[in-house]
Motif scaffolding. Structure first.
Motif: not given
Length: 300
Positions: A66-81, A215-228
């Motif tokens: 449930x915790x892992x699903x919650x993180x993924x639902x917030x946009x955190x990439x599965x690989x980081x989880x 930037x607007x064409x890049x996936x939100x989760x990439x913009x938000x979580x991967x190293x800029x």
């Protein structure tokens, strides 16, 4: 105060519920993500999921899933989880300090293999086929490119650089896990600065190549979580590549190759930056998007 325990839930039911949850949260590829996170939670493979649909999850497993699903639902990439990503048949550690290795980057490895095969075939322009390759991976991140090349070329002399000390920690950890730590020389530096390398056969890089205007064409989760810094290069997208090209030229032997991952947006600009090189070619990926640029340092 008494503890509240969840009733056991069968694997098949909890997986169906997870897929529905991720679908409702508009997570891409909800089934794949739900399966990967359940495999992570249970420390099993996909075959196990389908072979044991009646397997019951205990309270702790339900809570972790449930915790892992919650993180993924917030946009955190599965690989980081999960902390893992597969690349070139290798299981790599990843965290938010590094870009998540992607299948399209494997085209860089394929390009090196093809060009190295031509070199081994000999010919007047090629050095003896017995000479070990000398390869540099610039901006190594997780180490995926350097590690894949170490896997393919058992006698190659391989160097890898990154401007991020945190990324190099991940790359070194991956090298140690795969027993390549003595094969790859890691350096904390910006591109090729202070390396004093020369006579290289290949300089390979998946550099930042996205422009700020995209930037607007890049996936939100990439913009938000991967190293800029591993994604965006500057206003137009070729800023890092423009700095890398002359440094690579100086480090390569005459007839050596520069191989870059690029995008269709900058393909034309990269060709212009490589106008003084020989055999410049843009190679598309499986979606017919320009993905790899290769160029040969003139022998003159």
């Amino acid at each position: 105060m008494s503890s509240v325990f969840k009733l056991p839930v069968q694997l098949k039911a909890i997986l169906s519920s997870a897929i529905a949850r991720l679908t409702a949260d508009q997570v891409p590829s909800p089934r794949l993500n739900a399966e990967m996170l359940l495999m992570f939670t249970l420390n099993c493979d996909r075959a196990y999921l389908f072979a044991h649909p009646e397997r019951e999850l205990i309270d702790e497993e339900q809570s972790r899933y449930d915790g892992a699903l919650g993180e993924r639902a917030r946009g955190i990439p599965t690989q980081y989880i999960t902390g893992h990503q597969e690349f070139w048949g290798m299981d790599l550690i990843v965290n938010p300090a590094v870009l998540i290795p992607r299948p399209e980057t494997e085209h860089l490895i394929e390009t090196v293999l093809a060009l190295a095969s031509e070199r081994r075939a000999g010919g007047q322009e090629c050095p003896p086929h017995t000479t070990p390759l000398r390869i540099l991976d610039v901006g190594t991140g997780s180490g995926c490119i350097a590690l894949a090349l170490a896997k393919e070329f058992a006698d190659a002399e391989i160097y890898a650089t990154d401007i991020s000390a945190a990324a190099l920690e991940v790359a070194r950890a991956n090298a140690a896990r795969l027993r390549f730590e003595k094969r790859i020389h890691f350096h904390h530096t910006d591109l090729l600065e202070r390396l004093n390398l020369s006579g290289l056969d290949f300089v390979v890089s998946n550099p930042p190549y996205v422009g700020d205007s995209e930037e607007d064409q890049v996936q939100l989760e990439v913009r938000k979580f991967e190293p800029r810094g591993a994604v965006f290069a500057g206003s137009v997208g070729t800023e890092i590549i423009a700095r890398l090209i002359p440094q690579a030229y100086a480090a390569l032997r005459p007839g050596g190759w520069l191989i870059l991952e690029i995008s269709g947006t900058i393909a034309g600009k990269v060709e212009q930056l490589l106008e003084d090189w020989d055999q410049v070619r843009i190679i598309p990926d499986l979606q017919s998007i320009p993905r790899v640029a290769h160029a040969r340092k003139p022998k003159r």
